[in-house]
Design a protein around this motif. Structure first.
Motif, PDB file in Angstrom:
ATOM      1  N   VAL A 265       6.186  41.183  40.275  1.00 18.93           N
ATOM      2  CA  VAL A 265       6.327  39.979  41.104  1.00 18.93           C
ATOM      3  C   VAL A 265       7.031  40.324  42.416  1.00 18.93           C
ATOM      4  O   VAL A 265       8.058  41.016  42.412  1.00 18.93           O
ATOM      5  N   ALA A 266       6.502  39.841  43.516  1.00 20.08           N
ATOM      6  CA  ALA A 266       7.054  40.149  44.841  1.00 20.08           C
ATOM      7  C   ALA A 266       8.037  39.072  45.288  1.00 20.08           C
ATOM      8  O   ALA A 266       7.996  37.923  44.818  1.00 20.08           O
ATOM      9  N   ILE A 267       8.900  39.446  46.205  1.00 22.07           N
ATOM     10  CA  ILE A 267       9.840  38.489  46.803  1.00 22.07           C
ATOM     11  C   ILE A 267       9.047  37.412  47.543  1.00 22.07           C
ATOM     12  O   ILE A 267       8.075  37.708  48.239  1.00 22.07           O
ATOM     13  N   GLY A 268       9.456  36.152  47.358  1.00 20.66           N
ATOM     14  CA  GLY A 268       8.792  35.047  48.026  1.00 20.66           C
ATOM     15  C   GLY A 268       7.756  34.345  47.167  1.00 20.66           C
ATOM     16  O   GLY A 268       7.328  33.237  47.508  1.00 20.66           O
TER      17      GLY A 268
ATOM     18  N   PRO B 290      12.855  35.096  34.576  1.00 21.11           N
ATOM     19  CA  PRO B 290      12.445  36.499  34.671  1.00 21.11           C
ATOM     20  C   PRO B 290      13.023  37.258  35.869  1.00 21.11           C
ATOM     21  O   PRO B 290      13.187  38.462  35.807  1.00 21.11           O
ATOM     22  N   LEU B 291      13.324  36.544  36.964  1.00 21.71           N
ATOM     23  CA  LEU B 291      13.808  37.197  38.183  1.00 21.71           C
ATOM     24  C   LEU B 291      14.819  36.309  38.899  1.00 21.71           C
ATOM     25  O   LEU B 291      14.825  35.095  38.708  1.00 21.71           O
ATOM     26  N   ASP B 292      15.648  36.920  39.721  1.00 18.08           N
ATOM     27  CA  ASP B 292      16.572  36.140  40.543  1.00 18.08           C
ATOM     28  C   ASP B 292      15.785  35.314  41.561  1.00 18.08           C
ATOM     29  O   ASP B 292      14.853  35.825  42.194  1.00 18.08           O
ATOM     30  N   GLY B 293      16.165  34.054  41.712  1.00 22.38           N
ATOM     31  CA  GLY B 293      15.453  33.212  42.670  1.00 22.38           C
ATOM     32  C   GLY B 293      16.260  32.013  43.103  1.00 22.38           C
ATOM     33  O   GLY B 293      17.433  31.863  42.722  1.00 22.38           O
TER      34      GLY B 293
ATOM     35  N   LYS C  54      14.666  38.281  44.748  1.00 25.41           N
ATOM     36  CA  LYS C  54      14.889  39.722  44.584  1.00 25.41           C
ATOM     37  C   LYS C  54      13.835  40.308  43.659  1.00 25.41           C
ATOM     38  O   LYS C  54      13.365  39.638  42.747  1.00 25.41           O
ATOM     39  N   LYS C  55      13.507  41.575  43.869  1.00 25.87           N
ATOM     40  CA  LYS C  55      12.639  42.286  42.937  1.00 25.87           C
ATOM     41  C   LYS C  55      13.373  42.459  41.611  1.00 25.87           C
ATOM     42  O   LYS C  55      14.609  42.424  41.563  1.00 25.87           O
ATOM     43  N   TYR C  56      12.613  42.693  40.532  1.00 25.95           N
ATOM     44  CA  TYR C  56      13.248  42.775  39.214  1.00 25.95           C
ATOM     45  C   TYR C  56      14.315  43.868  39.170  1.00 25.95           C
ATOM     46  O   TYR C  56      15.415  43.664  38.641  1.00 25.95           O
TER      47      TYR C  56
ATOM     48  N   ASP D 110      16.246  44.890  41.321  1.00 22.01           N
ATOM     49  CA  ASP D 110      17.454  44.528  42.072  1.00 22.01           C
ATOM     50  C   ASP D 110      18.129  43.271  41.521  1.00 22.01           C
ATOM     51  O   ASP D 110      19.141  42.823  42.065  1.00 22.01           O
ATOM     52  N   SER D 111      17.577  42.700  40.444  1.00 24.10           N
ATOM     53  CA  SER D 111      18.106  41.439  39.915  1.00 24.10           C
ATOM     54  C   SER D 111      19.455  41.627  39.238  1.00 24.10           C
ATOM     55  O   SER D 111      19.838  42.747  38.870  1.00 24.10           O
ATOM     56  N   SER D 112      20.176  40.514  39.064  1.00 23.42           N
ATOM     57  CA  SER D 112      21.487  40.555  38.415  1.00 23.42           C
ATOM     58  C   SER D 112      21.370  41.099  37.001  1.00 23.42           C
ATOM     59  O   SER D 112      22.201  41.891  36.553  1.00 23.42           O
ATOM     60  N   LEU D 113      20.326  40.690  36.274  1.00 27.06           N
ATOM     61  CA  LEU D 113      20.155  41.147  34.897  1.00 27.06           C
ATOM     62  C   LEU D 113      19.916  42.648  34.841  1.00 27.06           C
ATOM     63  O   LEU D 113      20.535  43.351  34.034  1.00 27.06           O
ATOM     64  N   ALA D 114      19.032  43.162  35.702  1.00 29.25           N
ATOM     65  CA  ALA D 114      18.765  44.599  35.713  1.00 29.25           C
ATOM     66  C   ALA D 114      20.034  45.373  36.028  1.00 29.25           C
ATOM     67  O   ALA D 114      20.294  46.436  35.449  1.00 29.25           O
TER      68      ALA D 114
END
Length: 652
Positions: free
Chosen positions: A170-173, A185-188, A234-236, A238-242
């Motif tokens: 998944v891409a940013i945006g 699934p991703l920071d948003g 953020k890309k996966y 770079d996410s907080s969870l990762a």
């Protein structure tokens, strides 16, 4: 196997550090607890007990080679894994390990006719390993449950329809939809009006959190109520969870000094034990008149069984692993076992103010302007501040949400740490910041600003003073409890450092009973104060901060603690410990966990060495038998393991 398990606990352990080889992966470690584990043990127990009964009744059938063959058949199911592991170790030039200890001891027992004892030693050793595996799995449970929150898929809205894809693609945006009960699934950024989320995977907090439109939503949170939409920020990777998962998985690679010492000790200790066992067998032949080889060989074999170092080699890393697991359960991430040791010794705590002891959620209370067009002044200031992630900038944006930064031509933006912002807005030279920024650019401002206790953002346009914003923050409810608990835990000095006004900082320090406070500081000033504290060799200094301007102070302190998994990436990256909640009392919790971990480590070392030393002496004197040796090895190991995982059941 205990040494293998120890190496698996420390996933990045080097071969030099260990005294045994033959790594087990996570799947094999966990599979040891299933029904297949019990088959060889069950076979050995049945045949062994039948042999004991036949021995008791002294039947003619059960003599000589038949008796030997019977016990060999009982021995092999539990012994074969040790032979296999010993072979793997020998292939890697590791000759002295617990497998060779057990094999030499049990084969020696067969050699002198002590068949039942040979089988019993290997049987109880295997049973002990089974319980150790169970203990290791319990210690892994908290961290494994954290790893399990990794989202498997993301429902992305593409071309008017929903596509279920891997989060990493998944891409940013892009826009993602999350149903009730699903993981983010991703920071948003939240696009739906509001939603309720379980944030325990990131923060350790079980209380649901309400997030509203425009606020950040982080990967790993669980959507509790209704369908929500978010825009990926953020890309996966770079996410907080990762970031959290990476820190947890790498934590075990940084070992404490105690762990490193125990591994070096075991590596030297095991060949010495073999040499002593050989000496116990041979030397008495020169000095004892009624020397009997089989008696002294038996004593040497007892000595070998007792001397196995697995109680220390498995329980010490497991104790630290348990400490890291307990901390994770409480929303605290230690980046290595070495920091557990360090924070246990900390006696001086230095704390940033904004976002650490205070909410960091500012509100604009008042705006004054001398600029001909007050609204224009506000627009220019807010447009410039939109380029900053500082809490004060966010407060100014929230106060004027109708001001859209992309409606302005914003150029040459520079954020000056500890001062403020400068840049061109629609061609005008705009400065927003504190009095230090104004003095740096030689801009005269109203004298009354120096008397305002709240935070003030001064605005200058085209090198002329234009007005100011008055912005206030509030103290976290948890801050009083945090300072009180730290003092009860023996912290001798508490210090508050802040770039905020000295009058505000001093008032808050008095309110919270903090020993020393310093305001109007730049990042380099915070470093100066920490270096000054560290000049006293008795001070072990921890610094707690949350912003990018805290990064130098976090780096220079003995233990850097980043406040909030949702805080500055730079602060989290450079810190040694990350507190995933916004509760400063977790600093005290981290110290409690570290102290408990260290106490358990010391208990295990003293207990294991004490019991083993006593039984080794008794064995060499011929007083202790192989049965006592089994207890000194397997029993002591199991007790040490159970003691190690106590920390996982403690409430902090």
């Amino acid at each position: 196997m205990a040494l293998d398990i120890a190496k698996n606990i420390e996933t990045n352990c080097s071969n030099d550090a260990g005294c045994c080889c033959g790594d087990l992966n996570r799947e094999s470690l966990e599979s040891n607890s299933d029904w297949k584990t019990y088959i060889p043990i069950t076979i050995t127990v049945v045949i062994f007990l039948c042999g004991i009964v036949l021995d008791y009744f002294k039947t003619d059938f059960f003599k000589g080679n038949m008796r030997l063959l019977w016990y060999i058949v009982a021995y092999l199911p539990v012994a074969l894994p040790s032979f296999k592991n010993a072979g793997t170790a020998l292939a890697q030039k590791d000759f002295f390990n617990e497998f060779t200890l057990m094999i030499v001891a049990t084969l020696g027992a067969f050699l002198i006719g002590e068949y039942p004892e040979a089988v019993a030693v290997m049987l109880f050793y295997t049973i002990g390993e089974m319980f150790q595996n169970s203990a290791v799995q319990k210690a892994r449970k908290n961290i494994k449950s954290l790893l399990d929150v990794r989202p498997d898929s993301a429902s992305v809205i593409r071309n008017g329809s929903i596509s279920v894809v891997n989060p990493e693609s998944v891409a940013i945006g892009e826009f993602v939809q999350v149903k009730a009960g699903e993981k983010i699934p991703l920071d948003g950024k939240m696009l739906t009006a509001k939603g309720s989320f379980n944030t325990s995977a990131l923060t350790g907090e079980s209380v649901p959190r309400t997030i509203r439109e425009g606020e950040p939503v982080l990967a790993g949170m669980v959507n509790l109520n209704s369908v929500i939409d978010l825009r990926v920020e953020k890309k996966y990777e770079d996410s907080s969870l990762a970031r959290v998962l990476e820190m947890v998985q790498e934590a075990s690679s940084r070992k404490s000094k105690t762990e490193l010492f125990i591994r070096r000790f075991a590596r030297i200790y095991t060949p010495i034990v073999f040499a002593l066992a050989l000496a116990i067998t041979i030397i008495p032949s020169f000095i004892v008149s009624d020397y009997l080889f089989s008696d002294w060989l038996y004593r040497a074999l007892v000595f070998l069984v007792i001397s196995c170092p697995c109680a220390l080699v498995i329980s010490i890393p497991l104790s630290y692993f348990g400490g890291i697991g307990a901390a994770s359960h409480n929303g605290i991430l230690f980046k290595g076992a070495n920091y557990l040791d360090l924070i246990a010794k900390v006696n001086t705590v230095v704390i940033d103010k904004t976002g650490t002891l205070t909410e960091g959620v500012f509100q604009v209370q008042k705006i004054e302007s001398v600029y001909p067009d007050k609204e224009k002044m506000i627009e220019y200031a807010v447009a410039l501040e939109s380029k900053s992630n500082h809490p004060i900038a966010k407060a100014m944006l929230e106060y004027h949400p109708d001001i859209l930064p992309y409606d302005f031509n914003i150029e040459n933006v520079e954020e000056i740490a500890g001062h403020g912002m400068k840049g061109l807005v629609n061609g005008k030279d705009v400065l927003t910041g504190n009095t230090k920024l104004m003095k740096l650019h030689k801009i005269k401002y109203e004298q009354k600003i120096d008397d305002i206790k709240e935070t003030v953002v001064i605005v200058a346009i085209n090198k002329e003073y234009a007005g100011f914003f008055v912005i206030s923050d509030k103290v976290k409810k948890d801050s009083w409890n945090a300072i009180s608990r730290l003092k009860k835990l023996g912290i001798k000095t508490t210090v508050m450092l802040s770039g905020d006004k000295k009058s505000i900082v001093d008032d808050l320090a008095d309110e919270l009973n903090i020993d020393f406070s310093y305001g109007d500081l730049l990042p380099e000033d915070k470093v100066y104060h920490i270096e000054k504290l560290k000049k006293d060799s008795d001070n072990i200094v921890a610094f707690v901060g949350d912003g990018i301007n805290d990064a130098p102070a976090l780096a220079i302190s003995d233990v850097g603690i980043a406040m909030g998994g949702m805080g500055s990436d730079a602060a989290v990256e450079i810190s040694d410990v990350v507190i995933q909640t916004d509760h400063p009392s977790k600093i005290a919790t981290a110290k409690q966990i570290a102290r408990s971990t260290r106490a358990i480590v010391i208990q295990n070392i003293v207990f294991a060495l004490g019991v083993k030393s006593l039984i080794m002496i008794l064995g060499a004197l011929g007083i202790a038998s192989m049965w006592e040796a089994v207890f000194a090895d397997v029993g002591v190991s199991l007790i040490a393991i159970l003691n190690s995982i106590r920390i996982l059941r403690k409430d902090f």
